[in-house]
Design a protein around this motif. Sequence first.
Motif, PDB file in Angstrom:
ATOM      1  N   UNK A  76      -5.768 -12.220  13.419  1.00 58.10           N
ATOM      2  CA  UNK A  76      -6.208 -11.028  14.149  1.00 58.10           C
ATOM      3  C   UNK A  76      -7.265 -11.435  15.184  1.00 58.10           C
ATOM      4  N   UNK A  77      -8.464 -11.791  14.730  1.00 63.00           N
ATOM      5  CA  UNK A  77      -9.544 -12.158  15.654  1.00 63.00           C
ATOM      6  C   UNK A  77      -9.183 -13.382  16.477  1.00 63.00           C
ATOM      7  N   UNK A  78      -8.571 -14.380  15.853  1.00 65.46           N
ATOM      8  CA  UNK A  78      -8.272 -15.634  16.545  1.00 65.46           C
ATOM      9  C   UNK A  78      -7.236 -15.472  17.652  1.00 65.46           C
ATOM     10  N   UNK A  79      -6.437 -14.393  17.598  1.00 64.11           N
ATOM     11  CA  UNK A  79      -5.442 -14.147  18.639  1.00 64.11           C
ATOM     12  C   UNK A  79      -5.818 -12.968  19.537  1.00 64.11           C
ATOM     13  N   UNK A  80      -7.046 -12.462  19.397  1.00 66.69           N
ATOM     14  CA  UNK A  80      -7.533 -11.455  20.319  1.00 66.69           C
ATOM     15  C   UNK A  80      -7.222 -10.020  19.965  1.00 66.69           C
ATOM     16  N   UNK A  81      -6.778  -9.747  18.737  1.00 68.81           N
ATOM     17  CA  UNK A  81      -6.458  -8.375  18.342  1.00 68.81           C
ATOM     18  C   UNK A  81      -7.680  -7.686  17.736  1.00 68.81           C
ATOM     19  N   UNK A  82      -8.786  -7.693  18.484  1.00 67.84           N
ATOM     20  CA  UNK A  82     -10.034  -7.072  18.041  1.00 67.84           C
ATOM     21  C   UNK A  82     -10.613  -6.224  19.173  1.00 67.84           C
ATOM     22  N   UNK A  83     -11.563  -5.359  18.824  1.00 66.83           N
ATOM     23  CA  UNK A  83     -12.100  -4.416  19.802  1.00 66.83           C
ATOM     24  C   UNK A  83     -12.868  -5.100  20.922  1.00 66.83           C
ATOM     25  N   UNK A  84     -13.528  -6.238  20.630  1.00 64.37           N
ATOM     26  CA  UNK A  84     -14.268  -6.914  21.699  1.00 64.37           C
ATOM     27  C   UNK A  84     -13.321  -7.435  22.779  1.00 64.37           C
TER      28      UNK A  84
END
Length: 319
Positions: free
Chosen positions: A263-271
């Motif tokens: 999730x975070x490592x592939x950019x699927x986060x709010x930032x």
Amino acid sequence: PQCAAEYTSSLVLPYGGASLAMRLQVAQTWPEVMEIFAKDERFREEHWGKAPFLARIPLAAGCFSVDDVRAAAGAGELLAGQNDFLLKNPDSFVTVKTFSRGSSITAALLEDGLANGTMVLNSASSRWVQLFDIVRAGVRAVQLPVNINVYITHSSLERSVPLHTDRQDTIILQCEGRKHWQVHGALVVLPAEHQERGKSGDLVTDTQAGPRLLEATLSPGSVLYVPRGFAHRTLRPPVDETLTPGSTAASDFSTSLTIGLETESMGFTYDKLLLCALFLHGEGPSVEEVRELTSVHEMLRRPLPLPGVGLVGGGSAAV
């Protein structure tokens, strides 16, 4: 009549009355396994992003081994850079800088490396079809990018990996041999890349890690879920005199698969969503500015509630 009223058939209970662990225990295919992780509400509500989970998936026992890697080395198909070795009994998550990137890891170099550290095969599903099958099943079920790294450690080594955290939720499958795990709570809730701990020379102490939430020795067929950001380490397992010589569990090597749900490592986060919006409006914040924002605001580190991704909406995003 009273007995009939008190009796509830398992057929009307969720999942036929089977526990989450039992469903995994009887799963016959990787698509079935991944569907359980993706769709079983008990995993989503009780464990995803919240707590480690230990069970068994017999399908994992023997599905990959050190002999698969030896065969690749013998064929000249192992390359340095993508595949590395960790330092022997490391205090921090650091790789050995012995090989030039892109050079071949020969059979002799492989055996020397295996005797002196833990081998890490990054993105191993790109090389071995049996691992690609697991990744494909994961992507279809979870509807997120999925990756597999392989860790191979000789049983003589005291430590495989030191206390550290990852920015992915991970599912670990023990394929051969045994490995002892200790899992603690999150040092930073839902860490971004710059908030990972225990890597590149950074040391995490037991005091910093806090109480252990789970401690167990994994054997072939064991599965362990570790939430994003939860500190963990792996050690040499205790001696077990009951093991049958020559069995998969008695192997001189521990071989395990770390399935990363990216999730975070592939950019699927709010930032990352915020960054896209800013760039569309001609704004270009610096890396330092973005890191400062994500460090202060936990919400920006949460996974996006993507359509169809039940895990994200019900777990980490709600932490």
